[in-house]
Design a protein around this motif. Structure first.
Motif, PDB file in Angstrom:
ATOM      1  N   TYR A  37       0.981  -1.036  -0.095  1.00  0.00           N
ATOM      2  CA  TYR A  37      -0.196   0.265  -0.145  1.00  0.00           C
ATOM      3  C   TYR A  37       0.650   1.164   0.194  1.00  0.00           C
ATOM      4  CZ  TYR A  37      -3.638   3.415   1.427  1.00  0.00           C
ATOM      5  OH  TYR A  37      -4.427   4.509   1.186  1.00  0.00           O
ATOM      6  N   VAL A  38       1.710   1.548   0.693  1.00  0.00           N
ATOM      7  CA  VAL A  38       2.686   2.577   0.986  1.00  0.00           C
ATOM      8  C   VAL A  38       3.206   2.482  -0.472  1.00  0.00           C
ATOM      9  CG1 VAL A  38       4.741   3.618   2.242  1.00  0.00           C
ATOM     10  CG2 VAL A  38       2.881   2.213   3.239  1.00  0.00           C
ATOM     11  N   TYR A  39       4.585   1.144  -0.953  1.00  0.00           N
ATOM     12  CA  TYR A  39       5.212   1.720  -1.917  1.00  0.00           C
ATOM     13  C   TYR A  39       4.770   1.794  -3.387  1.00  0.00           C
ATOM     14  CZ  TYR A  39       8.847   1.671   1.226  1.00  0.00           C
ATOM     15  OH  TYR A  39       8.818   2.128   2.774  1.00  0.00           O
ATOM     16  N   GLY A  40       3.855   0.691  -3.682  1.00  0.00           N
ATOM     17  CA  GLY A  40       3.352  -0.125  -5.037  1.00  0.00           C
ATOM     18  C   GLY A  40       1.816   1.317  -5.327  1.00  0.00           C
ATOM     19  N   SER A  41       1.098   2.142  -4.195  1.00  0.00           N
ATOM     20  CA  SER A  41       0.096   2.443  -4.730  1.00  0.00           C
ATOM     21  C   SER A  41       0.265   3.685  -5.222  1.00  0.00           C
ATOM     22  CB  SER A  41      -1.106   3.040  -3.260  1.00  0.00           C
ATOM     23  OG  SER A  41      -0.179   3.702  -2.938  1.00  0.00           O
ATOM     24  N   LYS A  42       0.862   3.795  -5.396  1.00  0.00           N
ATOM     25  CA  LYS A  42       1.275   5.462  -6.631  1.00  0.00           C
ATOM     26  C   LYS A  42       1.669   4.393  -8.347  1.00  0.00           C
ATOM     27  CE  LYS A  42       2.944   8.621  -4.416  1.00  0.00           C
ATOM     28  NZ  LYS A  42       3.663   9.921  -3.769  1.00  0.00           N
ATOM     29  N   ILE A  47      -0.058   2.404 -13.413  1.00  0.00           N
ATOM     30  CA  ILE A  47      -0.137   1.398 -14.040  1.00  0.00           C
ATOM     31  C   ILE A  47      -1.910   1.124 -14.653  1.00  0.00           C
ATOM     32  CG2 ILE A  47      -0.203  -1.007 -14.734  1.00  0.00           C
ATOM     33  CD1 ILE A  47       2.405  -1.466 -12.737  1.00  0.00           C
ATOM     34  N   LEU A  48      -3.068   1.425 -13.527  1.00  0.00           N
ATOM     35  CA  LEU A  48      -4.329   0.890 -13.690  1.00  0.00           C
ATOM     36  C   LEU A  48      -4.732   2.497 -14.289  1.00  0.00           C
ATOM     37  CD1 LEU A  48      -5.357  -0.378 -10.356  1.00  0.00           C
ATOM     38  CD2 LEU A  48      -5.139  -1.394 -12.373  1.00  0.00           C
ATOM     39  N   LYS A  54      -6.729   3.845 -22.115  1.00  0.00           N
ATOM     40  CA  LYS A  54      -6.364   3.675 -22.715  1.00  0.00           C
ATOM     41  C   LYS A  54      -7.920   2.766 -23.265  1.00  0.00           C
ATOM     42  CE  LYS A  54      -3.575   0.021 -25.300  1.00  0.00           C
ATOM     43  NZ  LYS A  54      -3.635  -1.444 -25.317  1.00  0.00           N
ATOM     44  N   ILE A  55      -8.484   1.918 -21.926  1.00  0.00           N
ATOM     45  CA  ILE A  55      -9.782   1.519 -22.052  1.00  0.00           C
ATOM     46  C   ILE A  55     -10.426   2.702 -22.782  1.00  0.00           C
ATOM     47  CG2 ILE A  55     -11.562   0.515 -21.364  1.00  0.00           C
ATOM     48  CD1 ILE A  55      -8.816  -1.564 -19.768  1.00  0.00           C
TER      49      ILE A  55
END
Length: 175
Positions: A37-42, A47-48, A54-55
């Motif tokens: 959550y801390v490091y991967g949320s950004k 990415i999302l 793109k979608i």
């Protein structure tokens, strides 16, 4: 303190992770979720967000292509209707032209037949006149031949000489 005791082992006197799944599963899962959550949320959010953009762009592009395809279909249908109308007009014009040509050919044929009839009548009249003239000439020749033959048989030489002299005298050249 019970949770910390699971994490720390007393024998080594330090802090370390316990990888025994049955003992530390909830704690490890909470730590991993917290780190993510801390490091991967950004990172995951980016990415999302990129995937979402793109979608959305692909959907808009698909809608635009569908709209263009519908417009092209409508235009093609209009062109088809115009082509069918033009083909019907061409067929009708061809029928009219064929009928006119037929009438012209029939009229020319009738004129040609009339000319042939007139020519035949004229030729027949000419031939008839020739035949009549030839018959008159032949009749005159035959009549003269008959009269001459009759005169020769009826007249002797002295009577013939008198007749010739009298004919010459009548014509004005007499003796």
């Amino acid at each position: 303190m019970g949770i910390i005791s699971y994490l720390a082992t007393a024998s080594e006197g330090g802090f370390h992770l316990n990888f025994d799944i049955l003992e530390t599963n909830i704690i490890n899962l909470a730590i991993i979720i917290g780190v993510l959550y801390v490091y991967g949320s950004k990172f995951i959010g980016n990415i999302l967000e990129t995937r979402k953009s793109k979608i959305v762009a692909d959907l808009e592009d698909a809608e635009n292509r569908a709209k263009k395809a519908q417009e092209a279909l409508t235009k093609a249908q209009k062109d088809l209707e115009q082509a069918q109308a033009q083909a019907a007009k061409i067929r009708e014009d061809a029928k009219v032209a064929a009928e006119k040509t037929k009438q012209d050919i029939l009229a020319k044929g009738r004129d040609e037949v009339e000319k042939l009839k007139a020519s035949a009548v004229k030729e027949l009249s000419t031939e008839q006149a020739k035949v009549i003239t030839e018959l008159k000439r032949r009749v005159a020749e035959l009549a003269l031949a008959k009269v001459e033959a009759q005169l020769r048989s009826d007249l002797d030489e002295s009577a013939q000489a008198k007749l010739v002299d009298r004919s010459i005298a009548q014509l004005g050249g007499g003796a």
